[in-house]
Design an enzyme around this catalytic site. Structure first.
Site, PDB file in Angstrom:
ATOM      1  N   SER A   1     -42.920 -35.743 -20.939  1.00 37.91           N
ATOM      2  CA  SER A   1     -41.791 -36.378 -20.264  1.00 37.91           C
ATOM      3  C   SER A   1     -40.483 -35.695 -20.674  1.00 37.91           C
ATOM      4  O   SER A   1     -40.334 -34.496 -20.525  1.00 37.91           O
ATOM      5  CB  SER A   1     -41.790 -37.877 -20.576  1.00 37.91           C
ATOM      6  OG  SER A   1     -40.888 -38.586 -19.767  1.00 37.91           O
TER       7      SER A   1
ATOM      8  N   HIS B   1     -43.710 -35.352 -15.600  1.00 39.54           N
ATOM      9  CA  HIS B   1     -43.882 -36.352 -14.540  1.00 39.54           C
ATOM     10  C   HIS B   1     -42.507 -36.802 -14.057  1.00 39.54           C
ATOM     11  O   HIS B   1     -41.484 -36.476 -14.647  1.00 39.54           O
ATOM     12  CB  HIS B   1     -44.723 -37.544 -15.015  1.00 39.54           C
ATOM     13  CG  HIS B   1     -44.100 -38.335 -16.120  1.00 39.54           C
ATOM     14  ND1 HIS B   1     -44.721 -39.430 -16.698  1.00 39.54           N
ATOM     15  CD2 HIS B   1     -42.910 -38.224 -16.780  1.00 39.54           C
ATOM     16  CE1 HIS B   1     -43.943 -39.940 -17.637  1.00 39.54           C
ATOM     17  NE2 HIS B   1     -42.847 -39.225 -17.703  1.00 39.54           N
TER      18      HIS B   1
END
Length: 208
Positions: free
Chosen positions: A98, A123
């Site tokens: 992330s 993501h």
């Protein structure tokens, strides 16, 4: 409770004790470990600014082992990495997921590394909000704005097209270091320190 080792050094004025992370900052090494949140980001930003003031031309090395965290906290670190004069080399140890992967990718060109058994995950941002329909719409639009901004950052640092970034970011995408290197998230997979390219003095371009 996490136990932080103490290092004792002999100086001309006697013994001096440091926690291990403070001692490593003296060597221009910064750790991004655990969830990225505001307090951690403030400490890292302060360390980056301090090391720039100590020597604006010497590289800073950032070791990353993080599952990600708060987007605004991560972006404050990212912006500072781009703002300061020294090159910031990045190294993934364990995982960079992330916002952790964004910081890994944001290292200086040619100086983004991963150890062999680390993992990298990218993501799109997520969030939730409860309230009136209008407020929910406002927050949904903000998440979409942040998503676009993060995609643009990955596009800038990986050299991939925005369309490809959007496709990769649609769901959790886990990568080993070799795949991350092919994707442009890192420059090299290293197994030994001697493989890491750290420049003591940043080469400045001459303006003609």
């Amino acid at each position: 409770m996490t136990l932080i080792p103490i290092v004792v050094e002999q100086t001309s004025r006697g013994e001096r004790a440091y926690d291990i992370y403070s001692r490593l900052v003296k060597e221009r090494i910064i750790f991004v470990t655990g969830p990225i949140e505001d307090n951690m980001a403030s400490v890292i930003v302060a360390q980056l600014l301090f090391l720039e003031s100590e020597n604006p031309d010497k590289d800073i090395c950032m070791y990353i082992n993080s599952p990600g965290g708060v987007v605004t906290a991560g972006l404050s670190i990212y912006d500072t990495m781009q703002y300061i004069n020294p090159d910031v080399s990045t190294l993934c140890i364990g995982q960079a997921a992330s916002m952790g992967s964004l910081l890994l990718t944001a290292g200086a060109e040619g100086k983004r590394y991963s150890l062999p058994h680390s993992r990298i995950m990218i993501h799109q941002p997520s969030g939730g909000y409860h309230g009136q329909a209008t407020d929910i719409e406002i927050h949904a639009n903000e998440i979409l704005r942040v998503k676009k901004k993060l995609n643009q950052i990955y596009e800038k640092h990986t050299g991939n097209s925005l369309k490809k970034i959007e496709e990769m970011m649609e769901r959790d995408k886990f990568m080993d270091p070799e795949e991350a290197m092919k994707t442009g998230l890192i420059d090299r997979v290293i197994a030994e320190r001697k493989d890491m390219k750290i420049e003591n003095i940043k080469v400045k371009q001459k303006v003609v």
